[in-house]
Scaffold this motif. Structure first.
Motif, mmCIF file in Angstrom:
data_model
loop_
_atom_site.group_PDB
_atom_site.id
_atom_site.type_symbol
_atom_site.label_atom_id
_atom_site.label_comp_id
_atom_site.label_asym_id
_atom_site.label_seq_id
_atom_site.Cartn_x
_atom_site.Cartn_y
_atom_site.Cartn_z
ATOM 1 N N CYS A 96 0.851 -1.192 0.000
ATOM 2 C CA CYS A 96 0.000 0.000 0.000
ATOM 3 C C CYS A 96 0.887 1.241 0.000
ATOM 4 O O CYS A 96 1.999 1.217 0.524
ATOM 5 C CB CYS A 96 -0.878 -0.021 1.248
ATOM 6 S SG CYS A 96 -1.842 1.479 1.523
ATOM 7 N N SER A 133 0.570 3.600 1.876
ATOM 8 C CA SER A 133 0.847 3.940 3.281
ATOM 9 C C SER A 133 2.025 3.127 3.817
ATOM 10 O O SER A 133 2.753 3.592 4.685
ATOM 11 C CB SER A 133 -0.394 3.733 4.153
ATOM 12 O OG SER A 133 -0.658 2.362 4.341
ATOM 13 N N GLU A 160 -9.206 -5.379 0.015
ATOM 14 C CA GLU A 160 -8.994 -4.328 1.025
ATOM 15 C C GLU A 160 -9.003 -2.928 0.407
ATOM 16 O O GLU A 160 -9.816 -2.081 0.810
ATOM 17 C CB GLU A 160 -7.696 -4.604 1.805
ATOM 18 C CG GLU A 160 -7.615 -3.893 3.149
ATOM 19 C CD GLU A 160 -7.033 -2.491 3.117
ATOM 20 O OE1 GLU A 160 -7.086 -1.813 4.144
ATOM 21 O OE2 GLU A 160 -6.541 -2.048 2.062
ATOM 22 N N HIS A 193 -1.385 -4.937 5.029
ATOM 23 C CA HIS A 193 -2.798 -5.043 5.423
ATOM 24 C C HIS A 193 -3.733 -5.397 4.267
ATOM 25 O O HIS A 193 -4.928 -5.508 4.465
ATOM 26 C CB HIS A 193 -3.252 -3.752 6.121
ATOM 27 C CG HIS A 193 -2.983 -2.516 5.321
ATOM 28 N ND1 HIS A 193 -1.816 -1.800 5.443
ATOM 29 C CD2 HIS A 193 -3.706 -1.901 4.377
ATOM 30 C CE1 HIS A 193 -1.847 -0.777 4.605
ATOM 31 N NE2 HIS A 193 -2.981 -0.816 3.939
ATOM 32 N N GLU A 194 -3.190 -5.583 3.041
ATOM 33 C CA GLU A 194 -4.037 -5.990 1.899
ATOM 34 C C GLU A 194 -3.809 -7.481 1.683
ATOM 35 O O GLU A 194 -3.045 -7.879 0.821
ATOM 36 C CB GLU A 194 -3.640 -5.195 0.654
ATOM 37 C CG GLU A 194 -3.722 -3.684 0.848
ATOM 38 C CD GLU A 194 -3.251 -2.895 -0.376
ATOM 39 O OE1 GLU A 194 -2.859 -3.506 -1.389
ATOM 40 O OE2 GLU A 194 -3.281 -1.650 -0.300
HETATM 41 ZN ZN LIG Z 1 -3.715 0.647 2.638
#
Ligand SMILES: [Zn+2]
Ligand SMILES: [Zn+2]
Length: 344
Positions: free
Chosen positions: A37, A39, A142, A57-58
């Motif tokens: 990501c 981020s 996500e 987190h994906e």
């Molecule tokens: Zn993200």
């Protein structure tokens, strides 16, 4: 197990890390794909310390074990993991009762992410993906859910004109979410050629460079001078540029959804949106709105054979080559849009 950690000094390195163990309501998922990501890239830039837990987190994968309170029937299921909200949430506090798991008051702290062989989350936060979906698509649930949540929080009505600031992964998933939820014309700013081409192929009507006043003029020229009904800001960062652009390209009494993470305090002229009576709406992650979790909507959309969102996955790397994956994701001259780490 093997897992990847930021070393605090510009490198992602592979280290041994204890295997996660399932308590009561947990599921252990063997990770098949994890997206990098924006981020992840930005947080590494701001960090001076090494990671103690792997990020990512994906995440998508196969459930390989569950805790005592979970029906073993779900072992073997292919799932997209609701990593940040429901996968860590208590399911019983006031916010959880409202389906707003991201705001849970009793969240599990410090659980590792998907840049690892295995990940642990609450079984209730694992959403089964359809058989037709690839692992590429599983790891896009996500970021698509983030954009679906933003469009829904922005209360977009069918036929409305939508201005999307930015054409990274979240900008592009916002194009798909807006289109699928019934947007009229969609306008997108894109810094890189591959992003503009992808935005158009995913359903945007017009794209242009974010420089100067080009975007504001483009949107106004197609809306009788009014501006868009809804703007979706997906860039964030350390400049107020996209906030100003959002206010300028949105009509009076229109709505502006902020999805981008602003990583520093910014000065901003609040009088302009006040005089235009605009609504500024922040949106973070996902949850349940009107009975449906954003993950359920994202999975439905990705199960539709006609969707082509996985075209945005331009590069894939094995876990051992995660450093090259991060470099490729940083360097947009490689043609990269979404880079994923695959273990399939
Ligand atoms: Zn993200
Ligand atoms: Zn809770």
């Amino acid at each position: 197990m093997e897992a990847a950690f930021y070393d605090g000094n510009g490198q992602m390195i592979i280290q041994q890390h204890p295997d996660p163990v399932a308590a009561e309501g947990d599921a252990i998922i063997q990770v098949k794909a994890t997206g990098i990501c924006g981020s992840d890239l930005l947080m590494n830039n701001d960090k001076e310390e090494a990671d103690e837990l792997p990020a990512g987190h994906e995440v998508t994968g196969i459930i390989v074990d569950v805790g005592a309170a979970v029906d073993r029937e779900i072992v073997g299921k292919r799932v997209a993991i609701e990593t940040i909200g429901q996968g860590l949430a208590c399911s019983t506090c006031w916010y959880c009762r409202m389906g707003q798991y991201r705001q849970c008051q009793n969240k599990v702290q410090a659980e590792g992410g998907g840049f690892a062989e295995y990940i642990k989350r609450k079984a209730i936060g694992c959403y089964e993906i359809s058989e037709s979906m690839t692992w590429d698509e599983g790891a896009l649930v996500e970021p698509l859910a983030v954009s679906i949540h933003g469009i829904r929080r922005g209360m977009m009505n069918g036929g409305e004109t939508v201005a999307i600031l930015g054409a990274g992964t979240i900008g592009l998933t916002a194009v798909v979410a807006a289109k699928q939820l019934g947007a009229g014309k969609i306008f997108v700013t894109a810094r890189h050629e591959q992003q503009a081409a992808m935005a158009l192929s995913l359903g945007a009507d017009y794209t242009c460079s974010p420089e100067g006043e080009e975007f504001e003029n483009l949107v106004r020229s197609h809306t009788n001078g009014r501006g868009a009904d809804l703007a979706v800001e997906t860039v964030g960062g350390k400049s107020n540029r996209t906030l100003i652009q959002s206010v300028e390209s949105t009509r009076m009494q229109g709505r502006i959804v902020i999805l981008g993470g602003f990583r520093t305090p910014l000065q901003f002229d609040w009088l302009a949106p006040l005089l235009k009576e605009q609504s500024i709406i922040f949106s973070s992650c996902y949850g349940i709105l009107d009975g449906y979790h954003d993950y359920e909507m994202a999975i439905n959309l990705l199960s539709n054979q006609s969707n082509s969102l996985s075209d945005i996955v331009t590069h894939k790397y094995p876990l051992e080559e995660i450093q090259q994956g991060f470099e490729c994701a940083y360097d947009k001259s490689t043609g990269s849009i979404k880079v994923q780490i695959h273990q399939d």
